[in-house]
Motif scaffolding. Structure first.
Motif, PDB file in Angstrom:
ATOM      1  N   VAL A 290      -0.498   2.411 -14.915  1.00 17.55           N
ATOM      2  CA  VAL A 290      -0.432   1.010 -15.352  1.00 17.55           C
ATOM      3  C   VAL A 290       0.995   0.458 -15.404  1.00 17.55           C
ATOM      4  CG1 VAL A 290      -0.839  -0.531 -17.312  1.00 17.55           C
ATOM      5  CG2 VAL A 290      -2.651   0.987 -16.517  1.00 17.55           C
ATOM      6  N   PRO A 291       1.980   1.154 -16.019  1.00 17.29           N
ATOM      7  CA  PRO A 291       3.329   0.554 -16.075  1.00 17.29           C
ATOM      8  C   PRO A 291       3.931   0.233 -14.715  1.00 17.29           C
ATOM      9  CG  PRO A 291       3.135   2.339 -17.661  1.00 17.29           C
ATOM     10  CD  PRO A 291       1.917   2.400 -16.814  1.00 17.29           C
ATOM     11  N   PRO A 292       3.978   1.182 -13.751  1.00 20.75           N
ATOM     12  CA  PRO A 292       4.523   0.804 -12.438  1.00 20.75           C
ATOM     13  C   PRO A 292       3.637  -0.183 -11.691  1.00 20.75           C
ATOM     14  CG  PRO A 292       3.688   3.051 -12.379  1.00 20.75           C
ATOM     15  CD  PRO A 292       3.673   2.633 -13.803  1.00 20.75           C
ATOM     16  N   ALA A 293       2.318  -0.142 -11.917  1.00 20.63           N
ATOM     17  CA  ALA A 293       1.443  -1.112 -11.270  1.00 20.63           C
ATOM     18  C   ALA A 293       1.720  -2.517 -11.785  1.00 20.63           C
ATOM     19  CB  ALA A 293      -0.026  -0.743 -11.495  1.00 20.63           C
TER      20      ALA A 293
ATOM     21  N   ALA B 139       0.818  -1.209   0.000  1.00 18.90           N
ATOM     22  CA  ALA B 139       0.000   0.000   0.000  1.00 18.90           C
ATOM     23  C   ALA B 139       0.854   1.261   0.000  1.00 18.90           C
ATOM     24  CB  ALA B 139      -0.929  -0.003   1.211  1.00 18.90           C
ATOM     25  N   ALA B 140       1.992   1.216   0.666  1.00 20.43           N
ATOM     26  CA  ALA B 140       2.876   2.396   0.703  1.00 20.43           C
ATOM     27  C   ALA B 140       3.382   2.737  -0.697  1.00 20.43           C
ATOM     28  CB  ALA B 140       4.044   2.139   1.650  1.00 20.43           C
ATOM     29  N   TYR B 141       3.728   1.721  -1.475  1.00 19.23           N
ATOM     30  CA  TYR B 141       4.213   1.962  -2.838  1.00 19.23           C
ATOM     31  C   TYR B 141       3.060   2.278  -3.781  1.00 19.23           C
ATOM     32  CZ  TYR B 141       8.741   0.256  -1.300  1.00 19.23           C
ATOM     33  OH  TYR B 141       9.940   0.113  -0.627  1.00 19.23           O
ATOM     34  N   ALA B 142       1.917   1.604  -3.579  1.00 17.34           N
ATOM     35  CA  ALA B 142       0.758   1.876  -4.429  1.00 17.34           C
ATOM     36  C   ALA B 142       0.275   3.312  -4.260  1.00 17.34           C
ATOM     37  CB  ALA B 142      -0.368   0.898  -4.104  1.00 17.34           C
ATOM     38  N   ALA B 143       0.375   3.842  -3.049  1.00 16.21           N
ATOM     39  CA  ALA B 143      -0.047   5.220  -2.803  1.00 16.21           C
ATOM     40  C   ALA B 143       0.760   6.192  -3.652  1.00 16.21           C
ATOM     41  CB  ALA B 143       0.105   5.551  -1.315  1.00 16.21           C
TER      42      ALA B 143
END
Length: 285
Positions: free
Chosen positions: A209-212, A163-167
């Motif tokens: 999308v790319p980093p996800a 979640a920290a990176y997704a944020a």
């Protein structure tokens, strides 16, 4: 000047002889071709050493590749990856909204969360959650060790970490949308939800999308770390087998091949999703 001179057609210059036209010779890239040949030779030697090395025991790899224990571990790995990504991005989106809020308390909480969970290694986080019973022996009258099993601990630890990176991924995608687009939508009288659904989100997805996709592949591989808390994922399943048979290398190759296959399929899916959201831009590849 006489009329004969005016009526006379202008002299046409002779066409240049082909021998006089300079010939364009392509640049010779000897260094590049030499490097390419050297790389191919080294690659061929590496592949040959892997295929012909009896220590890999490819027959054992084939025997265990689709065994029940390995497939159960693979299924748990895929299930854990899906759950962690869904929960992680749900929490990460909420944290991104907090970070972009005008409320200074929400911004501070979001920033502190991202700072804390990006600072602590995921292995340390998992071990802390696995031993949380030492801090809180009972929760709501229930023993913590009964409430938080290894799989639950893995989901909590990996989700909070992701979640920290997704944020940051979601926040960066939203900030990539031109402010003028939002102001134009406001001028047209579009409501807040409609602006987000029709204007902000489609454009933000190009950056999200790319980093996800990279996070998804990283999470799939990162789930292997839950083997340290006895979660029977793919890696832990092959470990159980080679602890019994002492065939370490071939069982590790089973896990390696499965990880390679699944990440390759996810990479193909990521390519087409990126291509879809990149429609209308100059570069679609």
């Amino acid at each position: 000047m006489s009329s004969d001179t005016l009526d006379r057609p202008a002299a046409v210059p002779d066409a240049p002889d082909k021998a006089d036209v300079p010939r364009i010779v392509p640049q010779r890239r000897i260094g590049q071709w030499t490097a390419a040949v050297a790389v191919l030779v080294l690659l061929a030697l590496a592949v040959n050493s892997v295929l012909r090395n009896d220590a890999f025991q490819w027959d054992v790899v084939a025997d265990y590749f689709t065994s029940d224990a390995v497939l159960r571990g693979l299924w748990l790995t895929l299930w854990l990856t899906a759950v962690v990504m869904l929960l992680g991005f749900a929490l990460g989106t909420l944290l991104a909204a907090f970070r972009l809020s005008a409320n200074p308390v929400l911004r501070a909480v979001s920033w502190g969360y991202v700072w804390l969970f990006r600072s602590i290694p995921i292995l340390v986080q998992l071990l802390l959650w696995f031993n949380i019973g030492a801090l809180y022996p009972r929760v709501l009258g229930v023993r913590t060790v009964d409430l938080l099993g290894p799989v639950t601990v893995a989901i909590i630890g990996l989700t909070l970490h992701e979640a920290a990176y997704a944020a940051e991924v979601v926040r960066g995608g939203i900030l990539s949308v031109d402010r003028g687009q939002i102001e134009a939508a406001q001028a047209l009288g579009l409501g807040r939800w409609r602006r987000w659904r029709r204007i902000v989100l489609p454009q933000a997805m190009r950056s999200i999308v790319p980093p996800a996709g990279n996070m998804l592949i990283g999470t799939l591989k990162g789930t292997s770390i839950v083997s340290v808390i006895a979660v029977q994922d793919l890696l832990y399943s092959v470990q159980l087998v080679y602890h019994r048979t002492y065939q370490v290398i071939p069982l590790l190759m089973v896990a390696t091949v499965w990880y390679t296959v699944v990440t390759s399929l996810l990479g193909v899916g990521q390519y087409y999703v990126e291509k879809r959201y990149a429609r209308g831009t100059e570069r679609t590849r």
